[in-house]
Design a protein around this motif. Structure first.
Motif, PDB file in Angstrom:
ATOM      1  N   ARG A 290      -5.081  48.257  36.133  1.00 48.05           N
ATOM      2  CA  ARG A 290      -5.417  47.988  34.723  1.00 48.05           C
ATOM      3  C   ARG A 290      -6.728  48.646  34.322  1.00 48.05           C
ATOM      4  N   LEU A 291      -7.752  48.434  35.122  1.00 50.36           N
ATOM      5  CA  LEU A 291      -9.062  48.978  34.793  1.00 50.36           C
ATOM      6  C   LEU A 291      -9.022  50.505  34.708  1.00 50.36           C
ATOM      7  N   LEU A 292      -8.395  51.143  35.667  1.00 48.25           N
ATOM      8  CA  LEU A 292      -8.316  52.604  35.672  1.00 48.25           C
ATOM      9  C   LEU A 292      -7.535  53.126  34.463  1.00 48.25           C
ATOM     10  N   VAL A 293      -6.386  52.529  34.182  1.00 48.15           N
ATOM     11  CA  VAL A 293      -5.568  53.008  33.066  1.00 48.15           C
ATOM     12  C   VAL A 293      -6.257  52.758  31.728  1.00 48.15           C
ATOM     13  N   LYS A 294      -6.835  51.573  31.540  1.00 48.11           N
ATOM     14  CA  LYS A 294      -7.536  51.301  30.277  1.00 48.11           C
ATOM     15  C   LYS A 294      -8.695  52.273  30.072  1.00 48.11           C
ATOM     16  N   ASP A 295      -9.467  52.512  31.121  1.00 49.62           N
ATOM     17  CA  ASP A 295     -10.582  53.449  31.028  1.00 49.62           C
ATOM     18  C   ASP A 295     -10.073  54.863  30.780  1.00 49.62           C
ATOM     19  N   PHE A 296      -9.014  55.237  31.466  1.00 49.76           N
ATOM     20  CA  PHE A 296      -8.443  56.572  31.315  1.00 49.76           C
ATOM     21  C   PHE A 296      -7.972  56.803  29.888  1.00 49.76           C
ATOM     22  N   VAL A 297      -7.286  55.813  29.331  1.00 49.45           N
ATOM     23  CA  VAL A 297      -6.786  55.938  27.955  1.00 49.45           C
ATOM     24  C   VAL A 297      -7.948  55.942  26.962  1.00 49.45           C
ATOM     25  N   ALA A 298      -8.875  55.004  27.135  1.00 51.11           N
ATOM     26  CA  ALA A 298      -9.969  54.847  26.173  1.00 51.11           C
ATOM     27  C   ALA A 298     -11.004  55.956  26.256  1.00 51.11           C
TER      28      ALA A 298
END
Length: 134
Positions: free
Chosen positions: A21-29
């Motif tokens: 979750r943390l990686l994907v949210k950061d990647f998207v944002a």
């Protein structure tokens, strides 16, 4: 006058059965948004930048569904509309351009019947200084 983009840059990200979750949210944002906004030569050339994000990851069949499998653990499983929510709540530019969800469905894997969310989102942006009026 509307200018036709002189070039196109494409970034495609594809993940299979990997979820943080943390990686994907950061990647998207951060990463994908910055790529859309600051690609080399975009500001000066009117280039179009397209980002496509695709993932096939274990996920729940529906909103509020339980996860009845030992692997992966439920904390590593997508909620049904989790990806859609992440992408739709992320603006790509100051004019609030957003992601276009191209594909969002649930399928069963062939080995144990676990459900997978198959998701694809896309964004295209034209350089900020380009006049987009027709």
């Amino acid at each position: 006058a509307h200018k036709t983009p002189s070039a196109q840059r494409i970034l495609v990200v594809f993940a299979v059965r990997f979820w943080s979750r943390l990686l994907v949210k950061d990647f998207v944002a951060e990463t994908l948004v910055k790529f859309c906004q600051t690609s080399p030569d975009v500001a000066s050339s009117g280039s179009r930048t397209t980002v496509i994000f695709a993932i096939s990851q274990f996920g729940k069949q529906s909103v509020g569904a339980s996860w009845n499998f030992a692997h992966p653990k439920e904390k590593h499983v997508l909620e049904r509309d989790e990806l859609k929510s992440i992408f739709q709540s992320t603006s790509l530019s100051s004019n609030k351009e957003s992601w276009n969800v191209l594909h969002d469905r649930v399928v069963a894997d062939s080995d144990h019947g676990r459900t997978l969310v198959q998701f694809v989102a896309e964004s295209s942006s034209i350089a900020k200084d380009q006049d987009s009026n027709t």
